[in-house]
Design a protein around this motif. Structure first.
Motif, PDB file in Angstrom:
ATOM      1  N   GLU A  60      23.552  60.109 -28.509  1.00 46.70           N
ATOM      2  CA  GLU A  60      24.509  60.454 -27.199  1.00 46.70           C
ATOM      3  C   GLU A  60      25.353  60.148 -26.640  1.00 46.70           C
ATOM      4  O   GLU A  60      26.168  60.006 -25.950  1.00 46.70           O
ATOM      5  N   ARG A  64      29.261  60.236 -25.552  1.00 44.86           N
ATOM      6  CA  ARG A  64      29.441  60.542 -24.645  1.00 44.86           C
ATOM      7  C   ARG A  64      30.084  60.019 -24.228  1.00 44.86           C
ATOM      8  O   ARG A  64      31.536  60.008 -23.113  1.00 44.86           O
ATOM      9  N   TYR A 118      28.081  68.326 -30.391  1.00 41.87           N
ATOM     10  CA  TYR A 118      27.363  67.325 -29.375  1.00 41.87           C
ATOM     11  C   TYR A 118      27.565  68.884 -28.414  1.00 41.87           C
ATOM     12  O   TYR A 118      26.180  68.362 -27.616  1.00 41.87           O
ATOM     13  N   GLY A 121      23.970  69.872 -28.568  1.00 37.85           N
ATOM     14  CA  GLY A 121      23.284  68.525 -28.000  1.00 37.85           C
ATOM     15  C   GLY A 121      22.807  68.270 -29.691  1.00 37.85           C
ATOM     16  O   GLY A 121      21.482  68.068 -29.573  1.00 37.85           O
TER      17      GLY A 121
END
Length: 613
Positions: A60, A64, A118, A121
């Protein structure tokens, strides 16, 4: 006299289905029915499917950072920021690149697919293969997919391809764009490509040679006496194959297929059958009216009375000036439904006084269907309904704003009939909506009938015409996504007490924007006591609320419709209304602001039982 079924070119195995088709509508006659075989092409293929999994903390952060950092970082820069050995970062980015979440170049860049995952999630898992079967159907000109292989069977029937040119070209599945394959898989109902869940078909390849699979189909030549129209139907069992039927009708219109060759049906035979059937249908109508005349005549002789206005058992004969008075009285007596067929409609009858009468009936919840027309084609009418008259009739609304009067050209009929509440039938020579009857006497006579089985017979005939028209309106509405035509269909179905059919069509075609209209239509049925609050249709309608977004443009109408319907049911039977508000339905009432969060089902119902509103 038209041919008996035994003399028609109808295959033995189809005779039962032919009887069912003709029983469904008295206007339909099957002229021919034959069985054929045709070949499908089945190709085994392997598709690769990618599904998501929830990303871990490091994945993640990397994704990000690649999205939010400007400029995007390299693996080493990101490792430095996190205080980690770059080996950990590079191992993870290698995994993400293999999953096509990150682009193969540096600095770190998220792919469009990676962004989609993404946002949910997740990251995609490695794709896995599944074997399915591509079915090429020359009749539908479509490729569908299914999980199970079709079985090879021997079918000893004529090959349709011997009579019609079918495109049996083997489709090159491997050359099709993946987007086209994805759409076909979705349309086939296989839950293999579900983008909203992150499940994606990424590739497709042929894994074995294509097979020829024979299938049985049935061809029907059907004449509709009401429409004076010949149609061709292709069926798989009882299922009508719409696209194939439409294609064959087009070929026939263009003169590219021969009904003589297909089903031993010559043009001369078709014309002979058509004339005989039309004559028979008209004879049936005249026979029904003649029964009424004979009933009245027999009663007259039995009583020895000369006054034709005197009640003669359950049939009353009216003449000249008595007719308009009886017409007005019968209309005023209506409680829920009026059906009228008048070949002509004009301002002489449909004047302000008549419009006012219909509006009063609408205010009482009476629904009115008016059919008109005498020519076989609308454009051939010598005396079409004046547009301003039609506009005034269509402007008549119920207190809830729903059109109370539906007026349509149906055509090809001399009958002049009025049926009220399925209890009173007026029929005869009087033109109900084009002659007031207060001019010079013309020697007209009308029968006022309350004989139950004769009223029912007349009702079924006329209601069937309106029902067929509603179905055509609906089909036109679907084709053009025309909401006004759809609303007219719902109103006709509602007036005929066919709210369940209307709801099934809404549900089947996922046209939820019409749900508020259906609720309004059903509300009229409740108020006229023609629709029970215990009807399964209400449970079905409320179950559809889960598919509606609070952002829909029709949400206010839906909210009002739900409140009014539940209120109308609660006034007569609070327990029934409460039973409709199951936990699932109540959750939707709260979500869609139909009820307030501070409400409970009991309190919601009580506001109607206390006030009667």
């Amino acid at each position: 006299m038209f041919l008996a079924s035994s003399a028609k070119p109808i295959d033995e195995n189809l005779k039962k289905l032919v009887d069912e088709i003709e029983a469904q509508s008295p206007s339909l006659s099957v002229l021919a029915a034959r069985e054929f075989r045709y070949s499908l092409r089945q190709t085994p293929v392997e598709v690769n499917i990618k599904e998501p999994r929830q990303f871990n903390v490091l994945e993640e952060f990397i994704i990000r950072a690649a999205i939010e950092f400007q400029p995007p970082p390299t693996e080493d820069e990101l490792a430095s920021v996190l205080g980690l050995d770059s080996v950990f970062i590079k191992t993870t980015t290698t995994t993400l690149r293999s999953l096509q979440t990150l682009s193969p170049t540096s600095p770190l860049t998220v792919t469009p697919e990676g962004r989609l995952f993404y946002e949910k999630g997740s990251v995609p898992q490695p794709p896995y293969p599944i074997q399915i079967y591509a079915i090429t159907d020359p009749l539908s000109d479509k490729i569908t997919f299914q999980s199970e292989s079709l079985n090879e069977t021997t079918i000893s029937l004529p090959d349709l391809a011997e009579f019609i040119t079918l495109d049996n070209t083997i489709a090159d599945i491997a050359s099709l764009p993946i987007e086209e394959i994805q759409k076909s898989i979705q349309a086939s109902g296989l839950a293999l490509h579900v983008p909203e869940e992150g499940k994606i078909v990424t590739s497709c390849k042929v894994v074995a040679s294509t097979q020829k699979i024979w299938r049985k189909i049935s061809l029907f030549i059907i004449f509709d006496a009401l429409e004076d129209k010949l149609s061709i139907q292709i069926r798989n069992g009882k299922q009508i194959l719409e696209s194939a039927s439409n294609w064959l009708e087009l070929l026939h219109t263009e003169g590219k297929i021969s009904l003589q060759a297909l089903c031993k049906l010559s043009t001369e035979t078709i014309n002979f059958q058509r004339e005989a059937i039309l004559k028979q249908k008209n004879t049936e109508i005249e026979s029904r009216l003649e029964k009424i005349r004979q009933k009245a005549l027999a009663a007259t002789k039995a009583t020895g009375e000369g006054d034709n206005y005197k009640a003669l058992g359950e049939a009353v004969q009216l003449r000249d000036g008595q007719i308009s008075l009886a017409f007005s009285e019968v209309l005023n007596s209506a409680k829920s439904q009026i059906l009228i067929y008048s070949p002509w409609v004009n301002q002489a009858v449909v004047n302000e006084k008549f419009i006012t009468l219909l509006q009063k009936l609408a205010n009482r919840g009476v629904r009115i269907l008016i059919g008109h027309g005498i020519a076989r084609r609308q454009e051939d009418e010598d005396k079409p309904i004046p547009p301003e008259v039609e506009k005034k009739l269509r402007a008549i609304k119920t207190p809830d704003g729903l059109a109370s009067v539906q007026v349509f050209w149906l055509g090809d009929s001399h009958v002049k009939e009025v049926i009220v509440d399925k209890q009173i039938h007026l029929c005869g020579s009087h033109n109900w909506l084009s002659y007031r009857g207060d001019y010079l006497p013309r020697g007209e006579s009308v029968y006022k009938v309350t004989i139950p089985h004769q009223v029912q017979e007349a009702y079924e005939f006329l209601a069937n015409r309106f029902q067929n028209h509603a179905q055509k309106l609906w089909e036109n509405a679907l084709e053009n996504r025309n909401s006004q035509l759809a609303i007219e269909s719902l109103c006709v179905w509602g007036a005929l007490g066919m709210e369940d059919i209307a709801l099934k069509e809404i549900q089947k075609n996922n046209w939820l924007g019409l749900l508020p209209v259906w609720l309004n239509v059903a509300l009229q049925g409740l108020k006229s006591k023609n629709l029970s609050g215990e009807s399964e249709s209400f449970k079905t309608a409320l179950s559809l609320l889960s598919q509606v977004s609070i952002e829909e443009a029709f949400i206010e109408e839906l909210q009002q419709g739900c409140r009014k319907v539940i209120g109308a049911i609660a006034i007569n039977n609070p327990k029934t209304a409460l039973n409709l508000l199951s936990d699932e339905v109540w959750a939707q009432f709260l979500r869609l602001s139909i009820a307030q969060n501070s409400d409970s089902p009991d309190n919601f119902i009580s506001q109607y039982t206390k006030t009667g509103n």
